[in-house]
Design a protein around this motif. Structure first.
Motif, short mmCIF file in Angstrom:
data_model
loop_
_atom_site.label_atom_id
_atom_site.label_comp_id
_atom_site.label_asym_id
_atom_site.label_seq_id
_atom_site.Cartn_x
_atom_site.Cartn_y
_atom_site.Cartn_z
N THR A 11 0.81 -1.22 0.00
CA THR A 11 0.00 0.00 0.00
C THR A 11 0.84 1.27 0.00
N GLY A 12 2.05 1.18 -0.58
CA GLY A 12 2.84 2.39 -0.79
C GLY A 12 2.37 3.11 -2.04
N ILE A 13 3.14 4.09 -2.48
CA ILE A 13 2.72 4.90 -3.62
C ILE A 13 2.58 4.06 -4.88
N ALA A 14 3.45 3.06 -5.06
CA ALA A 14 3.37 2.21 -6.25
C ALA A 14 2.09 1.40 -6.26
N GLY A 15 1.76 0.79 -5.13
CA GLY A 15 0.57 -0.05 -5.06
C GLY A 15 -0.72 0.74 -5.16
N ASN A 43 7.23 2.20 3.17
CA ASN A 43 8.44 3.00 2.95
C ASN A 43 8.09 4.39 2.43
N THR A 44 7.02 4.48 1.63
CA THR A 44 6.58 5.77 1.10
C THR A 44 6.39 6.79 2.22
N PRO A 217 11.27 1.28 7.77
CA PRO A 217 10.45 0.76 8.87
C PRO A 217 10.61 -0.75 9.02
N ALA A 218 10.03 -1.29 10.09
CA ALA A 218 10.19 -2.72 10.40
C ALA A 218 9.62 -3.63 9.33
N ILE A 219 8.70 -3.12 8.50
CA ILE A 219 8.07 -3.96 7.48
C ILE A 219 8.96 -4.22 6.28
N ALA A 220 10.10 -3.51 6.16
CA ALA A 220 10.94 -3.59 4.95
C ALA A 220 11.85 -4.82 5.02
N THR A 221 11.28 -5.99 4.76
CA THR A 221 12.00 -7.25 4.94
C THR A 221 12.18 -8.02 3.63
#
Length: 539
Positions: A11-15, A43-44, A217-221
């Motif tokens: 759900t960032g800018i790309a999505g 990340n956005t 952030p913690a989600i960037a895995t």
């Protein structure tokens, strides 16, 4: 099991850009968006600096932006892609403005333009120092207005479904690997769901958490990259990990570091070592506004030479009121840490920031797996080459989201999309028989610390062959232990993220080992020169 027309992961800018465009054009079709956290945790959201875009052809030009991008990319940019992104960028930014995005303006109504490292002109449009947050807000509000978009939060994609799950042997050389959808762990029900789609769109973000300290952030895995690699899709240039030169140094910090945007140096911030020397002039004629790979290596060298854990960013000469106006969040963060920017210098050190490689895609965002697209940081479009030019990432995401929308729309309009997979295939449900909850979570948490330690110590800003050899041996062992745990354990986000991070770490090390040169973000003291052979490392 559920079936949708268009599946979007992230759900960032790309999505959200792609999801909004598809849903708006085809109101009778369903767009399903999956995110493993809250909808705005991307990340956005943490992108501070802004969007690099040419919006004044009298003072700037497409040619200058293209040239700046090519120089930063150190010979490995795809020039066709660079031209597409730079020239399509203004229209994509204008679309976002029409949706309600607010960028800072001068008193005469013109947009305020910042300048960052590697840019020859002032061309960064921004919303204070929270540009990504403003863009995320705009898109979430736009998506909420469309009834045919569903967002499922706290839903972790486990794997991409391909012929492999139907019992076929799939290898890298298998022609026409197809994506039928995904298996996803619904954290509300703790069930593995099968979600089938005619097209699947990956915008799963970066992989900064593979390092001990990161601005991510913690989600960037690295979930998207790892899933595509397991599905035998093509991955390229993973060795090019960009370290942002100026993250706020906080002693003992592990995990997400606070970013001090490059725009601060664009406005006149000066990097100084422990002796107060403005050292960047010794490394590059562009000084504090050299490309990020050069600045990060310079800081790394100063820290090692002087035996310190950080350098200083000097903003004491700034007009404090103007600093607060442009960088309110940075000001407040520094204030909360006891730093008065008018009297004190800011302690900064490099932190893992952005992956310039990723899932290999063509000019329309298509991966090597049919019916699977990838956009944003998880993808490798050819725009960034060996080093990303500051503030080009949000622009790339918008441009490629639109290009994917155009490409998929043409398939829809020409009735060229595949039928729903279940019409011709018997997709199996996820099989969790024989698994149990891990009795000791230390097996997961310690392995996570180990992969982050290995990557930070051996595969950081400066590398060499001995470090890379040590890293791959330790990662191989971590992979064996984690795969065994994965096969016998009830799935959880912790074990899924650990598995993905180990895969991403392996890809970074292998890419760096294959690249027998120092280029862009891959600096190897055993190969300090550039090779005459320009090549992408495809894994």
């Amino acid at each position: 099991m559920q079936q949708v027309d268009f599946l979007v992961i992230g759900t960032g800018i790309a999505g959200l850009t792609y999801a909004y465009k598809m849903a708006e054009k085809y109101p009778e079709k369903k767009v399903l968006v999956i995110t493993k956290a809250a909808a705005d945790e991307t990340n956005t959201k943490y992108a501070q600096g802004g969007v690099a875009v040419v919006n004044d052809l009298e003072k700037d030009s497409f040619e200058k932006h293209i040239e700046d991008t090519l120089i930063a990319g150190d010979g490995l940019c795809n020039e066709k892609i660079v031209e597409i992104v730079v020239k399509d960028g203004p229209e994509r930014v204008q679309e976002l403005i029409e949706l309600g995005a607010n960028f800072d303006k001068e008193s005469d109504g013109d947009y305020k333009l910042g300048k960052e490292g590697g840019h020859s002109e002032f061309r960064i449009i921004h919303h204070k120092d929270i540009t990504g947050w403003e863009m995320e807000r705009t898109l979430l509000e736009a998506v909420a207005r469309l009834k045919n978009i569903e967002i499922i939060k706290h839903c972790f994609v486990v794997d991409i479904i391909t012929q492999h799950h139907l019992g076929y042997l799939i290898t890298k050389s298998t022609p026409d690997i197809e994506c039928y959808g995904v298996y996803a762990l619904n954290l509300h029900t703790n069930e593995i769901e099968t979600i089938l789609a005619k097209t699947t769109y990956l915008s799963s973000g970066g992989n900064g958490q593979v390092y001990r300290t990161t601005t991510n952030p913690a989600i960037a895995t690295g979930d998207g990259v790892a899933m595509v690699y397991r599905a035998k899709g093509r991955i390229e240039n993973m060795e090019f990990i960009q370290f942002h030169p100026t993250a706020l140094y906080e002693p003992g910090l592990r995990g997400q570091a606070f970013l001090i945007t490059e725009a601060v140096r664009g406005d006149g911030g000066i990097l100084r070592n422990k002796d107060g020397e403005a050292f960047m002039e010794r490394y590059d004629e562009r000084r504090d506004l050299a490309p990020r790979d050069i600045v990060a290596r310079a800081i790394d060298n100063e820290m090692k030479t002087t035996g310190t854990e950080h350098v200083w960013l000097d903003c004491r000469h700034f007009d404090t009121a103007k600093f607060v106006e442009h960088f309110p969040n940075i000001y407040e963060k520094c204030k909360s840490a006891g730093i008065d920017i008018s009297n004190d210098m800011i302690p900064v050190a490099p932190a893992a920031h952005y992956s310039c490689g990723g899932i290999k895609v063509d000019e329309w965002g298509q991966t090597s797996i049919r019916n699977l697209y990838a956009v944003g940081e998880c993808s490798s479009t050819g725009l960034h080459g060996a080093n990303r030019l500051a503030s080009n990432s949000l622009l790339e995401a918008m441009v490629f989201a639109h290009r994917c929308f155009v490409h998929v729309s043409q398939k829809v309009d020409n009735n060229d999309l595949p039928e729903h997979p279940t019409f011709k295939l018997n997709i199996p449900a996820w099989n969790a028989l024989g698994t149990s909850t891990p009795k000791e979570l230390i097996l997961i948490t310690q392995s996570l610390k180990e992969i982050q330690q290995v990557m930070s110590d051996y595969v950081g800003i400066v590398r060499n062959n001995i470090r890379l050899q040590r890293a791959i041996r330790r990662i191989d062992l971590l992979w064996e232990e984690t795969e065994q745990l994965y096969k016998t354990s009830t799935l959880s986000p912790n074990i899924l993220e650990l598995r993905n991070l180990i895969t991403v770490g392996y890809l970074i090390v292998k890419g760096s080992s294959f690249r027998k040169e120092s280029r862009g973000l891959n600096y190897n003291t055993d190969y300090p020169q550039k090779s005459e052979l320009l090549q992408n490392i495809v894994l």
